[in-house]
Design a protein around this motif. Structure first.
Motif, PDB file in Angstrom:
ATOM      1  N   ARG A  87       0.818  -1.209   0.000  1.00  0.00           N
ATOM      2  CA  ARG A  87       0.000   0.000   0.000  1.00  0.00           C
ATOM      3  C   ARG A  87       0.858   1.269   0.000  1.00  0.00           C
ATOM      4  O   ARG A  87       0.354   2.368  -0.235  1.00  0.00           O
ATOM      5  N   ILE A  88       2.139   1.125   0.277  1.00  0.00           N
ATOM      6  CA  ILE A  88       3.053   2.266   0.311  1.00  0.00           C
ATOM      7  C   ILE A  88       3.441   2.627  -1.125  1.00  0.00           C
ATOM      8  O   ILE A  88       3.717   1.743  -1.938  1.00  0.00           O
ATOM      9  N   PRO A  89       3.476   3.915  -1.477  1.00  0.00           N
ATOM     10  CA  PRO A  89       3.878   4.306  -2.832  1.00  0.00           C
ATOM     11  C   PRO A  89       5.229   3.714  -3.223  1.00  0.00           C
ATOM     12  O   PRO A  89       6.131   3.569  -2.385  1.00  0.00           O
ATOM     13  N   SER A  90       5.382   3.394  -4.489  1.00  0.00           N
ATOM     14  CA  SER A  90       6.576   2.680  -4.965  1.00  0.00           C
ATOM     15  C   SER A  90       7.870   3.425  -4.681  1.00  0.00           C
ATOM     16  O   SER A  90       8.880   2.821  -4.308  1.00  0.00           O
ATOM     17  N   ASP A  91       7.864   4.755  -4.850  1.00  0.00           N
ATOM     18  CA  ASP A  91       9.103   5.499  -4.608  1.00  0.00           C
ATOM     19  C   ASP A  91       9.481   5.495  -3.134  1.00  0.00           C
ATOM     20  O   ASP A  91      10.667   5.556  -2.780  1.00  0.00           O
ATOM     21  N   VAL A  92       8.496   5.391  -2.253  1.00  0.00           N
ATOM     22  CA  VAL A  92       8.782   5.306  -0.827  1.00  0.00           C
ATOM     23  C   VAL A  92       9.268   3.902  -0.473  1.00  0.00           C
ATOM     24  O   VAL A  92      10.192   3.738   0.337  1.00  0.00           O
ATOM     25  N   GLN A  93       8.656   2.883  -1.073  1.00  0.00           N
ATOM     26  CA  GLN A  93       9.115   1.506  -0.870  1.00  0.00           C
ATOM     27  C   GLN A  93      10.611   1.389  -1.147  1.00  0.00           C
ATOM     28  O   GLN A  93      11.353   0.743  -0.395  1.00  0.00           O
ATOM     29  N   VAL A 117      -1.976  -2.617  -6.258  1.00  0.00           N
ATOM     30  CA  VAL A 117      -1.966  -1.262  -5.716  1.00  0.00           C
ATOM     31  C   VAL A 117      -0.604  -0.616  -5.966  1.00  0.00           C
ATOM     32  O   VAL A 117      -0.497   0.378  -6.651  1.00  0.00           O
ATOM     33  N   ASN A 118       0.437  -1.187  -5.415  1.00  0.00           N
ATOM     34  CA  ASN A 118       1.804  -0.705  -5.650  1.00  0.00           C
ATOM     35  C   ASN A 118       2.734  -1.910  -5.648  1.00  0.00           C
ATOM     36  O   ASN A 118       3.206  -2.320  -4.589  1.00  0.00           O
ATOM     37  N   ASP A 119       2.954  -2.479  -6.805  1.00  0.00           N
ATOM     38  CA  ASP A 119       3.828  -3.643  -6.893  1.00  0.00           C
ATOM     39  C   ASP A 119       5.236  -3.299  -6.411  1.00  0.00           C
ATOM     40  O   ASP A 119       5.730  -2.186  -6.617  1.00  0.00           O
ATOM     41  N   LEU A 120       5.885  -4.280  -5.789  1.00  0.00           N
ATOM     42  CA  LEU A 120       7.272  -4.088  -5.376  1.00  0.00           C
ATOM     43  C   LEU A 120       8.166  -4.102  -6.603  1.00  0.00           C
ATOM     44  O   LEU A 120       7.957  -4.878  -7.531  1.00  0.00           O
ATOM     45  N   SER A 121       9.193  -3.253  -6.595  1.00  0.00           N
ATOM     46  CA  SER A 121      10.165  -3.276  -7.681  1.00  0.00           C
ATOM     47  C   SER A 121      10.967  -4.564  -7.626  1.00  0.00           C
ATOM     48  O   SER A 121      11.061  -5.211  -6.577  1.00  0.00           O
ATOM     49  N   ALA A 122      11.537  -4.946  -8.772  1.00  0.00           N
ATOM     50  CA  ALA A 122      12.350  -6.169  -8.821  1.00  0.00           C
ATOM     51  C   ALA A 122      13.516  -6.083  -7.842  1.00  0.00           C
ATOM     52  O   ALA A 122      13.879  -7.069  -7.187  1.00  0.00           O
ATOM     53  N   ALA A 123      14.102  -4.884  -7.717  1.00  0.00           N
ATOM     54  CA  ALA A 123      15.244  -4.709  -6.809  1.00  0.00           C
ATOM     55  C   ALA A 123      14.829  -4.938  -5.363  1.00  0.00           C
ATOM     56  O   ALA A 123      15.567  -5.541  -4.576  1.00  0.00           O
ATOM     57  N   LEU A 124      13.631  -4.474  -4.995  1.00  0.00           N
ATOM     58  CA  LEU A 124      13.180  -4.647  -3.627  1.00  0.00           C
ATOM     59  C   LEU A 124      12.756  -6.091  -3.369  1.00  0.00           C
ATOM     60  O   LEU A 124      13.028  -6.640  -2.293  1.00  0.00           O
ATOM     61  N   LYS A 125      12.119  -6.718  -4.331  1.00  0.00           N
ATOM     62  CA  LYS A 125      11.702  -8.110  -4.168  1.00  0.00           C
ATOM     63  C   LYS A 125      12.885  -9.010  -3.852  1.00  0.00           C
ATOM     64  O   LYS A 125      12.780  -9.952  -3.074  1.00  0.00           O
ATOM     65  N   ARG A 126      14.031  -8.710  -4.475  1.00  0.00           N
ATOM     66  CA  ARG A 126      15.210  -9.560  -4.277  1.00  0.00           C
ATOM     67  C   ARG A 126      15.722  -9.494  -2.845  1.00  0.00           C
ATOM     68  O   ARG A 126      16.446 -10.381  -2.405  1.00  0.00           O
ATOM     69  N   ARG A 127      15.355  -8.441  -2.119  1.00  0.00           N
ATOM     70  CA  ARG A 127      15.834  -8.299  -0.735  1.00  0.00           C
ATOM     71  C   ARG A 127      14.962  -9.054   0.274  1.00  0.00           C
ATOM     72  O   ARG A 127      15.292  -9.105   1.447  1.00  0.00           O
ATOM     73  N   PHE A 128      13.849  -9.613  -0.196  1.00  0.00           N
ATOM     74  CA  PHE A 128      12.926 -10.306   0.699  1.00  0.00           C
ATOM     75  C   PHE A 128      12.878 -11.797   0.400  1.00  0.00           C
ATOM     76  O   PHE A 128      12.958 -12.220  -0.760  1.00  0.00           O
TER      77      PHE A 128
END
Length: 362
Positions: A162-168, A208-219
């Protein structure tokens, strides 16, 4: 005026302090840096069991052991944990208890919304101090993530999608480098051992706000499923309703577990679009009808029975909550509910009291 020391809902580390202390005191297994107990003890705390001194540990989450072990093992690595699932699968509940067991503090929390700003994840400023003293660490307002980094604890982020992508994406450096730069001070905060992040996300909200590929890799993603069968879900609802009833001091009793079983059966059949015996297909409403909502229906029923009935929860006490949980859309869902009442509930003789109670509501 005397301030009360009672709170409506204590944090997990306060509510279960004796269990956590018993597990930590009798835990001789290896512990990751700054963990209050070993990963094995964390799993025991979550799933229930017995501490080394015989102290009984109540189950906090009823689910697959391997799933919980994977989640705990993830927190002992350099990858963050993402708990994914439909609403009502205990994502928030599990994240709170994991943080309480690992770091003894579940309060380092960011609640994700469409209005969550980057300051909620990084840091903000006390502008009165900033204007009077200039940029300094005293003027900096640390976010829950920054405080967890400094203390070597667990930060929790609710509803990450739910958090905006640029904030994620402000999390990327934190999760990959374990560092939070503070360019205004030409400084940085480096995470202490034990720091990690537990995030939750509703997989129905992925658009709503998909996670970026870069962020997904950290989880590392752990999917929390709905309860496998009726009995598992009934037991979850029974335990939570009992806990909530005690916390709210509701002087009501459940008539065995049959009322819970009926509510759970209704929810499961409407969720799955078919009756339990597989003979009748039915329409599903717009809502999720989660286990959490079943708990809410039964708790509401206990309140009605306690304050306006004879103290025993019966069909009339759960009917209103049941209808309110199912009918979210006043047009489409009402038709679904009426069809279910006539085609399913009416045909079950032992459910005649529930049918009458629901019909009386109109």
């Amino acid at each position: 005026m005397t301030a009360t020391t009672e709170v409506l809902r204590a944090h997990a580390e306060d509510q279960h302090a004796s269990e956590l202390a018993a597990l930590a005191a009798n835990d001789d297994r290896p512990r990751p840096p700054n963990w209050r107990m070993s990963p094995w003890a964390v799993v025991t705390y979550v799933l229930g069991g017995e501490a080394g001194d015989g102290t009984p540990i109540t189950p906090k989450y009823l689910g697959g052991r391997r799933l919980v072990e994977v989640a705990v093992a993830t927190l002992a690595t350099d990858r963050a944990l993402l708990l994914l699932g439909v609403p009502g699968t205990a994502k928030t509940w599990l994240s709170e208890h994991l943080a309480a067991a690992v770091s003894g503090d579940s309060t380092q929390l960011v609640q994700g919304t469409s209005g969550t700003s980057e300051e909620s994840i990084r840091y903000g400023w006390n502008y009165a101090r900033l204007l009077s003293e200039g940029p300094s660490r005293r003027a900096l307002v640390a976010s829950p993530v920054l405080r967890a980094m400094e203390g070597g604890g667990i930060a929790r982020i609710e509803e990450l999608t739910r958090i905006p992508s640029d904030v994620q994406d402000a999390l990327i450096t934190v999760l990959s480098e374990k560092t939070l730069p503070i360019p205004e001070l030409d400084d940085e905060v480096q995470a202490r051992g034990g720091f990690n992040v537990i995030a939750t996300a509703n997989d129905r909200d992925r658009g709503v706000n998909d996670l970026s590929a870069a962020l997904k890799r950290r989880f590392n993603v752990v999917v929390l499923p709905l309860p496998e069968d009726v009995e598992s879900e009934v037991e979850i609802v029974r335990l939570r309703v009992g806990q909530l009833g005690a916390a709210l001091r509701l002087p009501a009793e459940l008539e065995a577990v049959e009322e819970i079983r009926r509510v759970v059966t209704v929810f499961r059949e409407l969720r799955e679009g078919v009756t339990a015996d597989g003979r009748t297909k039915i329409k599903s409403p717009s809502g999720t009808l989660s286990t959490a909502e079943a708990i809410s229906v039964m708790t509401s029923g206990m309140a009605l029975a306690a304050h306006f009935g004879d103290g025993v929860v019966r069909a009339a006490d759960v009917a209103a909550g049941l209808q309110g949980a199912v009918v979210k859309d006043p047009v489409a869902d009402r038709l679904v509910w009426q069809e279910y009442l006539e085609a399913v509930v009416r045909e079950r003789r032992p459910w005649a009291d529930l049918y009458r109670a629901c019909r009386e509501l109109g």
